[in-house]
Design a protein around this motif. Structure first.
Motif, PDB file in Angstrom:
ATOM      1  N   UNK A  51       0.834  -1.202   0.000  1.00 48.53           N
ATOM      2  CA  UNK A  51       0.000   0.000   0.000  1.00 48.53           C
ATOM      3  C   UNK A  51       0.868   1.250   0.000  1.00 48.53           C
ATOM      4  N   UNK A  52       0.362   2.285  -0.661  1.00 45.41           N
ATOM      5  CA  UNK A  52       1.064   3.574  -0.664  1.00 45.41           C
ATOM      6  C   UNK A  52       0.572   4.458   0.473  1.00 45.41           C
ATOM      7  N   UNK A  53      -0.453   4.022   1.185  1.00 40.82           N
ATOM      8  CA  UNK A  53      -1.051   4.830   2.242  1.00 40.82           C
ATOM      9  C   UNK A  53      -0.167   4.816   3.491  1.00 40.82           C
ATOM     10  N   UNK A  54       0.358   5.991   3.816  1.00 42.41           N
ATOM     11  CA  UNK A  54       1.180   6.110   5.025  1.00 42.41           C
ATOM     12  C   UNK A  54       0.334   5.869   6.269  1.00 42.41           C
ATOM     13  N   UNK A  55      -0.918   6.231   6.221  1.00 40.78           N
ATOM     14  CA  UNK A  55      -1.821   6.009   7.350  1.00 40.78           C
ATOM     15  C   UNK A  55      -1.931   4.505   7.657  1.00 40.78           C
ATOM     16  N   UNK A  56      -2.120   3.692   6.637  1.00 40.27           N
ATOM     17  CA  UNK A  56      -2.200   2.241   6.819  1.00 40.27           C
ATOM     18  C   UNK A  56      -0.878   1.719   7.380  1.00 40.27           C
ATOM     19  N   UNK A  57       0.234   2.207   6.855  1.00 38.40           N
ATOM     20  CA  UNK A  57       1.541   1.758   7.318  1.00 38.40           C
ATOM     21  C   UNK A  57       1.770   2.120   8.796  1.00 38.40           C
ATOM     22  N   UNK A  58       1.348   3.321   9.186  1.00 40.46           N
ATOM     23  CA  UNK A  58       1.489   3.751  10.579  1.00 40.46           C
ATOM     24  C   UNK A  58       0.608   2.890  11.488  1.00 40.46           C
ATOM     25  N   UNK A  59      -0.607   2.590  11.029  1.00 45.10           N
ATOM     26  CA  UNK A  59      -1.491   1.721  11.815  1.00 45.10           C
ATOM     27  C   UNK A  59      -0.866   0.331  11.960  1.00 45.10           C
TER      28      UNK A  59
END
Length: 157
Positions: A51-59
């Motif tokens: 995923x490119x979503x930093x939010x998902x990565x942080x979660x």
């Protein structure tokens, strides 16, 4: 939500740097301070491939870190308190049995042998050559010893 989208290279760099920092700090402290964050960073690094979503990565980072901490901390605490630290150096001789090789008098040190090594020994009571004794203390290279208590002899009928 465009603000949370980052390039794959940015994500890889971010999580790789964080992983390296947490590993270096853990190696420097060896107290299990950042090991859980390193595990979380590794999981986030892997998630950045999907995923490119930093939010998902942080979660992913936060959840994996919390789970790693919750799962491993009780085991680490139990292992830490399971047994006392083993004595090191001369302390390991405390409570051990030695043999008198040169008489020990209250006013004059003698010699005892422990594990094939001769030691200077002092004792508040006298010990004759061949007597067994117990090491009760160490001062420099001199052992403090006490006579070994002999078990009471039982009389057979």
């Amino acid at each position: 939500m465009q603000i949370w989208l980052v390039s794959p290279l940015t994500s890889i760099l971010l999580w790789s740097i964080l992983l390296a920092v947490f590993v270096v700090v853990e190696m420097a402290t060896v107290n299990l301070v950042t090991v859980w964050f390193a595990v979380g960073s590794l999981a986030a690094l892997i998630s950045s491939a999907f995923t490119r979503s930093l939010l998902v990565q942080v979660v992913v980072f936060l959840v994996v870190t919390a789970v790693a901490l919750a799962v491993s901390k009780p085991f680490m605490d139990k292992a830490r308190h399971m047994r006392p630290a083993a004595p090191v150096g001369l302390e390991r001789n405390l409570g051990r049995q030695a043999t008198v090789v040169q008489p020990v008098r209250p006013e004059l040190p003698g010699r005892v042998q422990l594990d094939g090594v001769d030691w200077t020994a002092v004792c508040e009571t006298g010990l004759a050559e061949g007597d067994l004794c117990i090491v009760t203390g160490i001062s420099g290279t001199t052992l403090r010893v006490e006579p070994m208590r002999q078990p009471a002899h039982s009389t057979e009928v």
